[in-house]
Design a protein around this motif. Structure first.
Motif, mmCIF file in Angstrom:
data_model
loop_
_atom_site.group_PDB
_atom_site.id
_atom_site.type_symbol
_atom_site.label_atom_id
_atom_site.label_comp_id
_atom_site.label_asym_id
_atom_site.label_seq_id
_atom_site.Cartn_x
_atom_site.Cartn_y
_atom_site.Cartn_z
ATOM 1 N N GLY A 15 -5.173 -16.959 8.889
ATOM 2 C CA GLY A 15 -5.697 -18.035 8.053
ATOM 3 C C GLY A 15 -5.686 -17.716 6.574
ATOM 4 N N GLY A 16 -5.449 -16.468 6.251
ATOM 5 C CA GLY A 16 -5.437 -16.048 4.858
ATOM 6 C C GLY A 16 -4.110 -16.308 4.168
ATOM 7 N N SER A 17 -4.026 -15.851 2.912
ATOM 8 C CA SER A 17 -2.841 -16.075 2.089
ATOM 9 C C SER A 17 -2.366 -14.762 1.465
ATOM 10 N N LEU A 18 -1.077 -14.711 1.177
ATOM 11 C CA LEU A 18 -0.469 -13.600 0.467
ATOM 12 C C LEU A 18 0.632 -14.147 -0.414
ATOM 13 N N ARG A 19 0.890 -13.462 -1.517
ATOM 14 C CA ARG A 19 2.067 -13.771 -2.307
ATOM 15 C C ARG A 19 2.926 -12.517 -2.407
ATOM 16 N N LEU A 20 4.132 -12.614 -1.897
ATOM 17 C CA LEU A 20 5.099 -11.531 -2.014
ATOM 18 C C LEU A 20 5.925 -11.732 -3.281
ATOM 19 N N SER A 21 6.274 -10.612 -3.889
ATOM 20 C CA SER A 21 7.116 -10.641 -5.075
ATOM 21 C C SER A 21 8.403 -9.878 -4.822
ATOM 22 N N CYS A 22 9.463 -10.333 -5.434
ATOM 23 C CA CYS A 22 10.756 -9.654 -5.376
ATOM 24 C C CYS A 22 11.246 -9.511 -6.813
ATOM 25 N N ALA A 23 11.115 -8.324 -7.349
ATOM 26 C CA ALA A 23 11.541 -8.060 -8.726
ATOM 27 C C ALA A 23 12.996 -7.632 -8.738
#
Length: 120
Positions: A15-23
């Motif tokens: 139910g939670g959230s995450l933000r993945l980054s790709c540099a």
């Protein structure tokens, strides 16, 4: 040639959230079609989302449509995957990838991956 480095993966409750980054380094992300893929234990790697080089069209796997959002920030040379309403079945290593042409089926450049674990 572009180099890709993912970050942002961690353990999160269902139910939670995450933000993945790709540099990206070496080249600007606006020169590539970008995608996110994932691979769960003992499963094949699967497509998650993509954003086209031209016009920024976005595409999603049915399993994540409405929950995940791919975006691109050319000023930061970074592509993001915002993941909401996470489920245990989203647990996987998430990979960022790039392709030179939107018409290519294959992605040419890959990052090392970042682990996402969703606990129930």
């Amino acid at each position: 040639q572009v180099q890709l480095a993912e970050s942002g993966g961690r353990l999160v409750l269902a139910g939670g959230s995450l933000r993945l980054s790709c540099a990206a380094s070496g080249r600007t992300v606006s020169n590539y079609g970008m995608g996110w893929f994932r691979q769960a234990p003992e499963k094949e790697r699967e497509f998650v989302a993509a954003i086209s080089r031209s016009f920024g069209y976005t595409y999603y796997a049915d399993s994540v449509k409405g929950r995940f959002t791919i975006s691109r920030d050319s000023t930061k040379n970074t592509v993001y995957l915002q993941m909401n309403s996470l489920k245990p079945e989203d647990t996987a290593v998430y990979y960022c990838a790039a392709r030179t042409s939107d018409s290519d089926k294959q992605f040419d450049y890959w990052g090392q991956g970042t682990q996402v674990t969703v606990s129930s």
